[in-house]
Design an enzyme around this catalytic site. Sequence first.
Site, mmCIF file in Angstrom:
data_model
loop_
_atom_site.group_PDB
_atom_site.id
_atom_site.type_symbol
_atom_site.label_atom_id
_atom_site.label_comp_id
_atom_site.label_asym_id
_atom_site.label_seq_id
_atom_site.Cartn_x
_atom_site.Cartn_y
_atom_site.Cartn_z
ATOM 1 C CB VAL A 268 -19.493 37.498 -36.238
ATOM 2 C CG1 VAL A 268 -19.009 37.642 -37.248
ATOM 3 C CG2 VAL A 268 -20.400 36.407 -37.017
ATOM 4 C CG ASP B 166 -26.825 43.334 -37.364
ATOM 5 O OD1 ASP B 166 -26.324 44.738 -36.966
ATOM 6 O OD2 ASP B 166 -26.998 42.881 -36.843
ATOM 7 N N GLY C 290 -24.317 42.771 -31.927
ATOM 8 C CA GLY C 290 -24.290 42.640 -32.778
ATOM 9 C C GLY C 290 -23.492 41.056 -34.076
ATOM 10 C CD GLU C 291 -19.639 41.434 -35.070
ATOM 11 O OE1 GLU C 291 -19.008 40.482 -34.339
ATOM 12 O OE2 GLU C 291 -18.406 42.733 -34.819
ATOM 13 N N GLY C 292 -24.047 39.161 -35.518
ATOM 14 C CA GLY C 292 -24.671 37.583 -35.710
ATOM 15 C C GLY C 292 -24.402 36.782 -34.216
#
Length: 364
Positions: free
Chosen positions: A97, A189, A331-333
Amino acid sequence: MLETTIAAIRPPDEPAMAAARELQGRLTKPAGSLGALEELSVRLAGLAGHCPPPLPEPAAVAIFAGDHGVHAQGVTPWPQEVTAQMIGNFLAGGAVVNAFARQAGASVTVVDVGVATPLPVAAPGEEGAGAPPTRGAPRLVAANVRPGTRDLAVTAALTRDEARAAVETGIRVADELIDAGAGILLTGDMGIGNTTPAAALIAAFAGIDPAETTGRGTGVDDPTYARKVDVVRAALRRHAPDPADPLGVLAAVGGLEHAALAGLILGAAARRTPVLLDGVIAVAAALAAAALAPHAVAAMVAGHRSAEPGATVALRRLGLEPLIDLGLRLGEGTGALLALPVVTGAVRVLHEVATFDSAGVAEK
């Protein structure tokens, strides 16, 4: 705060959307030639209430982190401590990210809304929940509601008050980022085991069997996957969450990061600011936000289609088409960041492309 935020969320502005459609028809290109980008620009004009809408910049990624009691059911092989370890990696700038955020020129804010493992002392950029965001290095916001959820297979994951507190944390973060100048928010997240409550949330809101919403998360083997489906199915039978009571659904089977992301979405919608959704955790939270305030969907842009099956179910329920589909499941963005230039391009067309009249170009 929650009720005030919901009351501030309004439907999209129809005259602004009509103006955007009319302008798209006069630009120096064949009508409809930009495909989904044209409708996206119309939606963003409706959200902003004028045409053209503001450019969605600067961008701010908010990564909400929490742990999950359901980890005790063996739904993932990863140790729970990895949540805190990855927060350290985010703050050091070493995660995927961070690389994508640097490429996009986006800020990164990590919010501890429910991490169970104590975080590093004197973490870089650590701030209280009310501190204003800063540009540059990633920062940590301390807003821990409780150290991880309870085991949803045994009891409700959260109390109703805890779920509300997490939602309102997300609203406050949205306000802080927008007040600091963000033109678009991106969901992120982090939480080992968080695809299990995501699958439960999506199944509850969609009213379908968990086998259709539960995926392999970080890549679990067949026995672990079967156990994961069984855990979600049993939890839904035990709690019987009512989709007409979204806060109750979040409390019964959600995670603190899911609830906070729902709040971020609501906060952005109330401020008429677009929020670019990442993967399955974000769209599970988006279902809760939409149940709380149906017009909040107008602020949502689906960045990508996660490889998790529940993501497709949730996107269908929200009526959103993802901008990219690369089989991502990190995830993570990360997926939202990759989609960000697409959103910016859709709006920039309305600002910068000449009309047939102004360019002296003949129409057909």
